[in-house]
Design a protein around this motif. Sequence first.
Motif, PDB file in Angstrom:
ATOM      1  N   THR A  33       0.844  -1.191   0.000  1.00 12.79           N
ATOM      2  CA  THR A  33       0.000   0.000   0.000  1.00 12.79           C
ATOM      3  C   THR A  33       0.883   1.246   0.000  1.00 12.79           C
ATOM      4  N   VAL A  34       0.662   2.111  -0.980  1.00 11.24           N
ATOM      5  CA  VAL A  34       1.428   3.353  -1.115  1.00 11.24           C
ATOM      6  C   VAL A  34       0.453   4.520  -1.174  1.00 11.24           C
ATOM      7  N   VAL A  35       0.733   5.564  -0.393  1.00 14.50           N
ATOM      8  CA  VAL A  35      -0.042   6.804  -0.458  1.00 14.50           C
ATOM      9  C   VAL A  35       0.746   7.809  -1.293  1.00 14.50           C
ATOM     10  N   ILE A  36       0.098   8.353  -2.309  1.00 11.77           N
ATOM     11  CA  ILE A  36       0.762   9.301  -3.207  1.00 11.77           C
ATOM     12  C   ILE A  36       0.214  10.704  -2.958  1.00 11.77           C
ATOM     13  N   LEU A  52      -7.369  -1.256   5.574  1.00 15.26           N
ATOM     14  CA  LEU A  52      -6.333  -2.031   4.878  1.00 15.26           C
ATOM     15  C   LEU A  52      -5.371  -2.678   5.861  1.00 15.26           C
ATOM     16  N   GLY A  53      -5.200  -2.046   7.015  1.00 15.10           N
ATOM     17  CA  GLY A  53      -4.381  -2.632   8.067  1.00 15.10           C
ATOM     18  C   GLY A  53      -2.937  -2.207   8.093  1.00 15.10           C
ATOM     19  N   ASP A  54      -2.436  -1.606   7.017  1.00 17.13           N
ATOM     20  CA  ASP A  54      -1.021  -1.226   7.012  1.00 17.13           C
ATOM     21  C   ASP A  54      -0.767  -0.257   5.862  1.00 17.13           C
ATOM     22  N   MET A  55       0.384   0.382   5.898  1.00 22.86           N
ATOM     23  CA  MET A  55       0.824   1.250   4.809  1.00 22.86           C
ATOM     24  C   MET A  55       2.325   1.082   4.673  1.00 22.86           C
ATOM     25  N   ASP A  56       2.795   0.952   3.454  1.00 24.66           N
ATOM     26  CA  ASP A  56       4.206   0.643   3.227  1.00 24.66           C
ATOM     27  C   ASP A  56       5.050   1.844   2.827  1.00 24.66           C
ATOM     28  N   ALA A  57       4.447   2.828   2.145  1.00 21.61           N
ATOM     29  CA  ALA A  57       5.248   3.943   1.662  1.00 21.61           C
ATOM     30  C   ALA A  57       4.388   5.169   1.399  1.00 21.61           C
ATOM     31  N   ILE A  58       5.049   6.320   1.469  1.00 21.44           N
ATOM     32  CA  ILE A  58       4.480   7.601   1.059  1.00 21.44           C
ATOM     33  C   ILE A  58       5.349   8.105  -0.081  1.00 21.44           C
ATOM     34  N   PHE A 154       1.109   8.904 -12.230  1.00 21.16           N
ATOM     35  CA  PHE A 154       0.739   9.964 -11.293  1.00 21.16           C
ATOM     36  C   PHE A 154       1.475  11.234 -11.720  1.00 21.16           C
ATOM     37  N   THR A 155       0.727  12.257 -12.137  1.00 20.60           N
ATOM     38  CA  THR A 155       1.344  13.435 -12.741  1.00 20.60           C
ATOM     39  C   THR A 155       1.447  14.616 -11.783  1.00 20.60           C
TER      40      THR A 155
END
Length: 220
Positions: A33-36, A52-58, A154-155
């Motif tokens: 899971t990545v937040v952009i 989702l239970g977790d986040m791996d990267a921003i 992602f622009t």
Amino acid sequence: MAALVIPEAVVERFAATKGFSSSAYVLCSAAGTVVIDPGFRDDALFNYLETLGDMDAILLTHGHWVHLAGIDALVADYPDTSAYLPAPDRDLPTDRHLNQSTPPNGFSTVVQSDIQFLEDGPHSVPGYEVVMTGTTGTTAGSSICSVRKLGLLFTGDTFMADVATTTYRPTGSGEDLKMNAKKFLTIPFDNKTRILPDHGPETTHESLLRTNHSLQETGE
């Protein structure tokens, strides 16, 4: 937009409206899971991450305050996550003038969390292979981020459905933006690549070439 469901992944879009209108995206699949381009702490986004239970990267496409402001809150909730920013914007997280969080915006953004800086080219972000391409103009490090395996681009603030971004902000450059519009036109994206900007509607690469005035003028 409604959730974008593609083979192997889901992309959810969240509107960040506190002080400034922008969008954040959550890319989720079995890989991670990545937040952009997050914004201020947004209950809808945080509630979704809880499901989702977790986040791996921003991952940030550029270093403006509206996106930097979301990093510390996310890292506080997910301390094992990694944050990434284009390398030419390395000074913006801790410089309120450069990231534009000084008056009249009314917000003060100085990021405390650790950030890893990405040069142009391919990178492994937890769960995904991404390609960062510098499209300087809105900031010195403003970039587009391609996840080619999933057909996503992602622009950020660079290319919206109808226009390219403004360039009057600190470290912005109209001349650089014109050069990078030319560069964008040379990149062989699939016509069906999904374009996910920070402002305005989602589109496709094929449609973007027809509707974005800046790209049309550059290609003439």
